[in-house]
Design an enzyme around this catalytic site. Structure first.
Site, PDB file in Angstrom:
ATOM      1  N   PRO A  28      36.267  44.070  37.526  1.00 17.78           N
ATOM      2  CA  PRO A  28      35.806  43.597  38.672  1.00 17.78           C
ATOM      3  C   PRO A  28      35.750  44.915  39.543  1.00 17.78           C
ATOM      4  O   PRO A  28      36.314  45.853  39.386  1.00 17.78           O
ATOM      5  CB  PRO A  28      36.844  43.035  39.179  1.00 17.78           C
ATOM      6  CG  PRO A  28      38.191  43.097  38.409  1.00 17.78           C
ATOM      7  CD  PRO A  28      37.674  43.591  37.039  1.00 17.78           C
ATOM      8  N   THR A  30      33.854  45.731  43.432  1.00 18.78           N
ATOM      9  CA  THR A  30      33.522  45.432  44.800  1.00 18.78           C
ATOM     10  C   THR A  30      32.143  46.003  45.000  1.00 18.78           C
ATOM     11  O   THR A  30      31.769  47.017  44.810  1.00 18.78           O
ATOM     12  CB  THR A  30      34.325  46.061  45.833  1.00 18.78           C
ATOM     13  OG1 THR A  30      35.666  45.308  45.633  1.00 18.78           O
ATOM     14  CG2 THR A  30      33.779  45.539  47.201  1.00 18.78           C
ATOM     15  N   GLN A 106      36.489  36.526  39.773  1.00 16.08           N
ATOM     16  CA  GLN A 106      37.753  36.682  40.145  1.00 16.08           C
ATOM     17  C   GLN A 106      37.945  36.127  41.700  1.00 16.08           C
ATOM     18  O   GLN A 106      37.359  36.429  42.527  1.00 16.08           O
ATOM     19  CB  GLN A 106      38.169  38.449  40.034  1.00 16.08           C
ATOM     20  CG  GLN A 106      39.349  39.036  40.545  1.00 16.08           C
ATOM     21  CD  GLN A 106      39.361  40.444  40.796  1.00 16.08           C
ATOM     22  OE1 GLN A 106      38.835  40.915  41.913  1.00 16.08           O
ATOM     23  NE2 GLN A 106      40.083  41.282  40.011  1.00 16.08           N
ATOM     24  N   HIS A 181      43.448  37.331  41.421  1.00 15.01           N
ATOM     25  CA  HIS A 181      43.510  38.653  41.669  1.00 15.01           C
ATOM     26  C   HIS A 181      45.076  38.949  42.417  1.00 15.01           C
ATOM     27  O   HIS A 181      45.193  38.710  43.697  1.00 15.01           O
ATOM     28  CB  HIS A 181      42.290  39.193  42.807  1.00 15.01           C
ATOM     29  CG  HIS A 181      42.366  40.644  42.875  1.00 15.01           C
ATOM     30  ND1 HIS A 181      43.225  41.527  42.482  1.00 15.01           N
ATOM     31  CD2 HIS A 181      41.442  41.241  43.511  1.00 15.01           C
ATOM     32  CE1 HIS A 181      42.756  42.725  42.664  1.00 15.01           C
ATOM     33  NE2 HIS A 181      41.594  42.673  43.335  1.00 15.01           N
ATOM     34  N   ALA A 183      46.490  41.878  42.446  1.00 23.37           N
ATOM     35  CA  ALA A 183      46.438  43.424  42.229  1.00 23.37           C
ATOM     36  C   ALA A 183      46.205  44.413  43.234  1.00 23.37           C
ATOM     37  O   ALA A 183      45.694  43.673  44.198  1.00 23.37           O
ATOM     38  CB  ALA A 183      45.826  43.908  40.979  1.00 23.37           C
ATOM     39  N   TYR A 186      46.228  43.763  47.479  1.00 29.36           N
ATOM     40  CA  TYR A 186      45.702  42.708  48.249  1.00 29.36           C
ATOM     41  C   TYR A 186      46.830  41.695  48.557  1.00 29.36           C
ATOM     42  O   TYR A 186      47.751  41.833  47.923  1.00 29.36           O
ATOM     43  CB  TYR A 186      44.450  42.253  47.709  1.00 29.36           C
ATOM     44  CG  TYR A 186      43.143  43.031  47.780  1.00 29.36           C
ATOM     45  CD1 TYR A 186      42.644  43.420  48.858  1.00 29.36           C
ATOM     46  CD2 TYR A 186      43.010  43.731  46.692  1.00 29.36           C
ATOM     47  CE1 TYR A 186      41.766  44.363  49.031  1.00 29.36           C
ATOM     48  CE2 TYR A 186      41.782  44.632  46.499  1.00 29.36           C
ATOM     49  CZ  TYR A 186      41.367  45.167  47.695  1.00 29.36           C
ATOM     50  OH  TYR A 186      40.453  46.047  47.967  1.00 29.36           O
ATOM     51  N   ARG A 234      45.123  39.167  37.414  1.00 30.51           N
ATOM     52  CA  ARG A 234      45.205  40.530  37.291  1.00 30.51           C
ATOM     53  C   ARG A 234      46.143  41.181  38.049  1.00 30.51           C
ATOM     54  O   ARG A 234      46.460  40.596  39.324  1.00 30.51           O
ATOM     55  CB  ARG A 234      43.694  40.997  37.873  1.00 30.51           C
ATOM     56  CG  ARG A 234      43.561  42.570  37.992  1.00 30.51           C
ATOM     57  CD  ARG A 234      42.263  42.824  38.261  1.00 30.51           C
ATOM     58  NE  ARG A 234      41.950  44.210  38.719  1.00 30.51           N
ATOM     59  CZ  ARG A 234      41.212  45.114  38.085  1.00 30.51           C
ATOM     60  NH1 ARG A 234      41.029  44.748  36.825  1.00 30.51           N
ATOM     61  NH2 ARG A 234      41.028  46.496  38.458  1.00 30.51           N
ATOM     62  N   GLY A 307      40.051  54.094  32.225  1.00 27.46           N
ATOM     63  CA  GLY A 307      39.742  55.116  31.238  1.00 27.46           C
ATOM     64  C   GLY A 307      39.249  54.576  29.850  1.00 27.46           C
ATOM     65  O   GLY A 307      39.146  55.336  28.851  1.00 27.46           O
ATOM     66  N   ARG A 330      33.744  51.899  36.058  1.00 29.23           N
ATOM     67  CA  ARG A 330      32.789  52.863  36.588  1.00 29.23           C
ATOM     68  C   ARG A 330      31.791  53.210  35.332  1.00 29.23           C
ATOM     69  O   ARG A 330      30.524  53.234  35.644  1.00 29.23           O
ATOM     70  CB  ARG A 330      33.349  54.048  37.044  1.00 29.23           C
ATOM     71  CG  ARG A 330      34.239  53.892  38.273  1.00 29.23           C
ATOM     72  CD  ARG A 330      34.888  55.026  38.780  1.00 29.23           C
ATOM     73  NE  ARG A 330      35.626  54.964  39.996  1.00 29.23           N
ATOM     74  CZ  ARG A 330      36.120  55.963  40.751  1.00 29.23           C
ATOM     75  NH1 ARG A 330      36.149  57.082  40.374  1.00 29.23           N
ATOM     76  NH2 ARG A 330      36.885  55.565  41.569  1.00 29.23           N
TER      77      ARG A 330
END
Length: 376
Positions: A28, A30, A106, A181, A183, A186, A234, A307, A330
């Site tokens: 996920p 944003t 999510q 969510h 994690a 939040y 998550r 990673g 990413r």
């Protein structure tokens, strides 16, 4: 990027009743590119479909807010709280399925880390504790976080009901499941975290109490959607506003947290590494890793994050039994066809931080990738 032989991430996988083409998951991210009322746009549909066309076995959406009270975290964040929201997501899921992909919604309640919510003035969280750090300018925020109002029993019931209603909306909109969510700092993670949860009721104190709300959310969703539909969770130790946090009880905390969520009816666990990679956040005492412990305690499929675009690292994580799937964030933005590149031994395009800016149109994202490709 290339590795010798067939990469284990390219093998088919299974999460509950979902059979995935491979073990590569879009994490996920944003994007804050929805309409002001939280309705997904055609550009968002194209954005998610591109990952399915690129070969990812599963796509997890950005955080979707769950109620018209305190859950929304950002302006232009997508929601699943109205019929109009659900209808727009139906177009997204339909296009992803047509492209051969699977997609999970999510579900997110921002709690004290809300920096753009037109439904309520102020924020709410487990305790009246000012969050660390400052609001995130890349998502329209500025200045310090306000002190949240401590949630009472009615607020907690409202939050749980919002998760359940949004899960039902997600199922009706054609999603293949939901990911709760819990994690990255939040709301549900705020309840889980010792320094943001100072409550003295059944939701505060020992870790078994602090994980209670997340377990109640999962259990309530499971009761509504039935035994077979996918309901993931998550988790993370680090947060968007605290990259250094670790569960204070270490292995013991993990045992309690993972067991509680499995008992509540979770289908899978997704262990995130906000601001860090897996190597930096996974190691526990006694030679354990947090993802490996989650697998051992629950027997559920576990997704490792952090990673995982590194082919050698993801092969190690899967091959050594630390996780069943790996998620990529990413690197997927600039390489939406990452699974195909991995299969062909191709190199990945280099990441550029401008890709983290909210996506307004798919054309912008494509232009950015062309710029990056020209730089290589």
């Amino acid at each position: 990027m290339s590795v010798q032989g067939s990469h284990s991430a390219l093998e088919p996988g299974r999460i509950g009743d979902l059979r995935t083409a491979n073990r590569l998951v879009v994490a996920p991210m944003t994007r804050v590119s929805a309409e002001p009322d939280g309705t997904a746009t055609p550009e968002m549909a194209a954005y998610y479909t591109e990952f399915a066309r690129g070969g990812f076995g599963l796509v997890v959406t950005e955080g979707i807010y769950t109620d018209s009270a305190y859950s929304q975290g950002y302006l232009n964040q997508p929601g699943l709280v109205s019929a109009r929201n659900a209808a727009a997501w139906r177009d997204v899921t339909g296009r992803v399925h047509e492209a051969g992909g699977l997609i999970v919604a999510q579900l997110m309640h921002a709690g004290a880390l809300s920096q753009g919510n037109p439904h309520r003035d102020g924020t709410a969280g487990p305790s009246a504790v000012k969050p660390q750090g400052a609001k995130m300018p890349e998502y329209g925020g500025s200045g310090p976080w306000p002190v949240p109002r401590e949630m009472d029993s009615a607020d907690i019931e409202e939050a749980v009901a919002g998760f359940v209603a949004s899960a039902v909306n997600a199922r009706d909109a054609g999603f293949d499941g939901v990911e709760v969510h819990a994690a990255n700092g939040y709301l549900l993670d705020q309840f889980l975290t010792d320094y943001t949860n100072l409550r003295e009721d059944s939701y505060g104190g020992p870790v078994a109490n602090r994980v209670r709300l997340t377990a109640e959310v999962v259990e309530a969703i499971r009761a509504e959607v039935g035994p077979d539909w996918c309901v993931g969770v998550r988790l993370s130790q680090t947060k968007v506003n605290d990259f250094h946090h670790r569960w204070p009880g270490g292995v013991h905390d993990g045992e309690v947290i993972f067991a509680a969520l499995a008992d509540a009816g979770a289908t899978y666990l997704h262990i995130a590494s906000e601001g860090r990679n897996w190597i930096e956040t996974a190691e526990l005492e006694g030679g354990l890793t947090i993802t490996g412990q989650a697998r051992r305690v629950t027997g559920l499929p576990v997704i490792a994050n952090g990673g995982m675009h590194d082919a050698e690292l993801s092969a190690q994580v899967l091959g050594d039994g630390h996780a069943d799937f790996v998620s990529v964030a990413r690197a997927a933005l600039v390489n939406p066809d990452l699974p195909r590149r991995l299969a062909e031994g191709g190199r990945l395009e280099r990441f550029d931080r401008t890709l983290l800016e909210p996506m307004v149109t798919l054309d912008n994202a494509r232009r950015r990738r062309r710029v990056l490709e020209a730089k290589v």
